[in-house]
Design a protein around this motif. Structure first.
Motif, short mmCIF file in Angstrom:
data_model
loop_
_atom_site.label_atom_id
_atom_site.label_comp_id
_atom_site.label_asym_id
_atom_site.label_seq_id
_atom_site.Cartn_x
_atom_site.Cartn_y
_atom_site.Cartn_z
N GLY A 56 0.82 -1.21 0.00
CA GLY A 56 0.00 0.00 0.00
C GLY A 56 0.85 1.26 0.00
N TYR A 57 0.22 2.39 -0.29
CA TYR A 57 0.93 3.66 -0.24
C TYR A 57 -0.06 4.81 -0.21
CZ TYR A 57 0.26 2.76 -5.28
OH TYR A 57 -0.26 2.42 -6.51
N ALA A 58 0.43 5.96 0.24
CA ALA A 58 -0.38 7.17 0.25
C ALA A 58 -0.37 7.79 -1.14
CB ALA A 58 0.18 8.15 1.28
N SER A 59 -1.24 8.77 -1.36
CA SER A 59 -1.23 9.47 -2.64
C SER A 59 0.04 10.30 -2.74
CB SER A 59 -2.47 10.36 -2.76
OG SER A 59 -2.46 11.36 -1.75
N GLY A 60 0.41 10.64 -3.95
CA GLY A 60 1.63 11.42 -4.16
C GLY A 60 1.62 12.12 -5.49
N GLN A 61 2.43 13.15 -5.61
CA GLN A 61 2.56 13.89 -6.86
C GLN A 61 3.85 13.49 -7.56
OE1 GLN A 61 2.55 18.14 -6.37
NE2 GLN A 61 1.96 18.54 -8.48
N LEU A 62 3.80 13.49 -8.88
CA LEU A 62 4.97 13.12 -9.67
C LEU A 62 6.14 14.04 -9.35
CD1 LEU A 62 6.02 11.22 -11.93
CD2 LEU A 62 5.39 13.03 -13.55
N ASN A 63 7.26 13.44 -9.02
CA ASN A 63 8.44 14.21 -8.65
C ASN A 63 9.51 14.17 -9.73
OD1 ASN A 63 10.03 15.77 -6.83
ND2 ASN A 63 11.15 13.91 -6.24
N SER A 64 9.72 13.00 -10.35
CA SER A 64 10.74 12.87 -11.38
C SER A 64 10.42 11.67 -12.26
CB SER A 64 12.14 12.73 -10.78
OG SER A 64 12.24 11.54 -10.01
N VAL A 65 11.01 11.66 -13.44
CA VAL A 65 10.84 10.58 -14.40
C VAL A 65 12.22 10.06 -14.79
CG1 VAL A 65 10.00 9.94 -16.70
CG2 VAL A 65 8.67 11.50 -15.29
N SER A 66 12.35 8.76 -14.89
CA SER A 66 13.62 8.16 -15.26
C SER A 66 13.37 6.89 -16.06
CB SER A 66 14.47 7.86 -14.02
OG SER A 66 13.80 6.96 -13.17
N THR A 95 9.79 5.11 -15.66
CA THR A 95 9.23 5.06 -14.32
C THR A 95 9.04 6.46 -13.76
OG1 THR A 95 11.41 4.94 -13.26
CG2 THR A 95 10.38 2.86 -13.89
N GLY A 96 8.05 6.61 -12.92
CA GLY A 96 7.80 7.87 -12.25
C GLY A 96 8.03 7.73 -10.76
N THR A 97 8.76 8.68 -10.18
CA THR A 97 8.98 8.70 -8.74
C THR A 97 8.10 9.79 -8.15
OG1 THR A 97 11.27 7.95 -9.01
CG2 THR A 97 10.70 8.97 -6.91
N ILE A 149 6.80 4.04 -9.75
CA ILE A 149 5.80 3.29 -10.50
C ILE A 149 6.22 3.18 -11.95
CG2 ILE A 149 3.36 3.16 -11.15
CD1 ILE A 149 3.82 2.89 -8.18
N ASP A 150 6.10 1.98 -12.52
CA ASP A 150 6.34 1.80 -13.95
C ASP A 150 5.19 2.43 -14.72
OD1 ASP A 150 8.66 0.44 -13.44
OD2 ASP A 150 7.79 -1.55 -13.67
N LEU A 151 5.53 3.31 -15.67
CA LEU A 151 4.51 4.02 -16.45
C LEU A 151 4.38 3.48 -17.87
CD1 LEU A 151 5.43 7.66 -15.35
CD2 LEU A 151 3.71 6.15 -14.34
N PHE A 152 5.52 3.21 -18.51
CA PHE A 152 5.52 2.77 -19.90
C PHE A 152 6.63 1.75 -20.12
CE2 PHE A 152 3.65 7.01 -20.07
CZ PHE A 152 2.54 6.81 -20.88
N GLN A 153 6.39 0.84 -21.05
CA GLN A 153 7.41 -0.07 -21.54
C GLN A 153 7.92 0.48 -22.87
OE1 GLN A 153 8.65 -3.29 -20.27
NE2 GLN A 153 10.16 -2.69 -21.80
N ILE A 154 9.21 0.76 -22.96
CA ILE A 154 9.80 1.29 -24.19
C ILE A 154 9.81 0.20 -25.25
CG2 ILE A 154 11.88 2.29 -25.23
CD1 ILE A 154 12.53 3.33 -22.38
#
Length: 472
Positions: free
Chosen positions: A355-365, A373-375, A382-387
């Motif tokens: 589980g986790y709390a809500s959060g705002q996007l901080n960085s992308v790598s 992935t988005g931190t 969190i994994d966002l896209f597969q290249i």
């Protein structure tokens, strides 16, 4: 062969060397262009007539010889969204053709590139230095698997990450064969147990009910018995879980041994333990302060669970009136053991939750497995896209485009999406495959060949003049 024929052959040689010089100039100019693939000159002769006793020189032409499948060096980069392909394959990209409502409109044609200097623009798209936008497959946040099979232009959403309630707690530990509780004494049989059978049957039992949830027990430790419970159990660690709104919940765990090999606990099962969590730190009187998770952990003489308990479900896990619902406590195969520990304490090998709390996007790598992935500010990655990578049966048949990109052609064949054996290297860039020292060597050779061709023309011209000046 006539002198005029010699001049014609020499002129084709000069023209071919001019083409070679053009390729060399292009290579040298792009020696620092990320992902650039050099073009070599390949010379082809044209034979007009030839036999065993006669050969008439014809001509020569220079055709481009592409090196699209020759990799440049992979160099480290400080930009988290830069990436390189180590091995074969191409990034699938799109080109912007217009802008509507401050958002790019993309051409419905795929292009391919090795240029991986991608950065995020103001709209959340990953675009490289050549102006091409990266494509990939969106990741399902529940299954963590790619959605669909057709890559599309990736756009990272800058919205909040929704909170996720804890559904699983992964927990592995070693329980001491003899727990050093505040009440345990090696000279007193059963003193390491939560409650012996004799104590439970006495006029003044340590607990108002059997807290282990077996027999007459109801699986709770009343607040008035809390100190006795703490004196007869050992800490099992703690973890922060989350409810559906993302509120943190501190889950405290304690282990209590309820029987031993001598049967002092009143059963014949052997070494048996129960795991409790603190359900209400503010409870008083007969209210429950600690609750049994509802699973007996029995161990054989080798310190292994018998029977094995891979997982168990904690029904309506509630801490200080915050209900998390049913939570699965996952141990895996044989990951709770009972081996001797000189300190008599529980060794927690791992404890995690999903589980986790809500959060705002901080960085992308970019990760090592080729995912964007988005931190987030809640600490989650969190994994966002597969290249997506594509390969071609004949990569040298691709058509070069501006911006270090390629277009598929009949000669290259159709792209095979997902067929590339290359892997994505994060925070890296593929350099141009141009070798300057090699280009300068080819430059000298081309210059000498060009000069030699002009000498043939000059010599032929002189011979023609001599022929015209002959006197009969």
């Amino acid at each position: 062969m006539s002198f005029f024929g010699s001049m014609t052959t020499a002129i084709t040689g000069i023209s071919a060397q001019s083409s070679a010089l053009g390729y060399i100039a292009d290579n040298i100019a792009n020696s620092q262009t990320t992902g650039f693939k050099r073009t070599d000159a390949s010379f082809y002769d044209i034979v007009t007539a030839s036999s065993s006793t006669f050969s008439q020189p014809g001509a020569v032409i220079a055709k481009p010889s592409y090196t699209n499948n020759v990799q440049g060096s992979v160099d480290a980069s400080q930009v988290s969204t830069n990436m390189a392909i180590n091995g074969d394959g191409f990034f699938i990209v799109s080109q912007r053709v217009a802008t509507a409502d401050n958002n790019p409109v993309f051409q419905n044609v795929n292009y391919y590139t090795r240029r991986g200097d991608f950065t995020m623009d103001s709209n959340g798209y990953l675009v490289n230095g050549g102006g091409y936008y990266l494509q990939g497959l969106a990741i399902d946040p529940v299954t963590n698997n790619p959605i669909g099979g057709t890559p599309t232009v990736m756009q990272v959403n800058n919205s909040f990450l929704n909170a996720k309630a804890t559904a699983t707690i992964t927990y592995t530990a070693n329980l001491p064969s003899y727990p050093q509780t505040a009440n345990s004494q090696t000279t007193v049989p059963g003193s390491e147990l939560l409650e012996t059978a004799a104590e439970a049957a006495s006029a003044t039992p340590p607990f108002h009910n059997n807290p282990a949830g077996t027999g007459a027990g109801n699986g709770i430790v009343q607040a008035q018995d809390s100190q006795a419970f703490l004196d007869r159990s050992v800490t099992g660690g703690a973890i922060t879980a989350y409810d559906a709104q993302g509120n943190p919940v501190n889950v405290q765990l304690r282990w209590a041994k309820t029987d031993n090999a001598a049967g002092d606990g009143g059963t014949t099962a052997g070494d048996t333990w129960h795991l409790f969590y603190q359900s209400d730190s503010n409870a008083t009187g007969t209210a429950a302060q600690w609750t049994d998770v509802g699973q007996a952990y029995t161990f054989n003489a080798q310190g292994q669970m018998s029977p094995a308990v891979t997982s168990t479900t904690i029904s309506n896990l509630t801490v200080n009136n915050v209900n998390l619902g049913n939570v699965t406590l996952y141990h895996g195969a044989g990951n709770v053991t009972e081996f001797a520990n000189p300190n008599g304490t529980v060794t927690v090998n791992s404890i995690n939750q999903d589980g986790y709390a809500s959060g705002q996007l901080n960085s992308v790598s970019v990760s090592t497995n080729g995912r964007v992935t988005g931190t987030y500010t809640n600490g989650k990655t969190i994994d966002l896209f597969q290249i997506s990578l594509a390969k071609f049966n004949n990569p040298d048949g691709l058509q070069k485009m501006s911006g270090t990109a390629f277009a598929a052609t009949q000669e290259s064949g159709q792209p095979i999406v997902g067929g590339a054996t290359g892997s994505v290297t994060p925070q890296a860039l593929e350099a141009s495959n141009v070798d300057l020292s090699d280009e300068f060597s080819k430059l000298i050779i081309a210059q000498q060949a060009y000069t030699a061709g002009t000498r043939i023309i000059t010599t032929s011209d002189q011979l023609i003049q001599e022929t015209l000046n002959m006197k009969h």
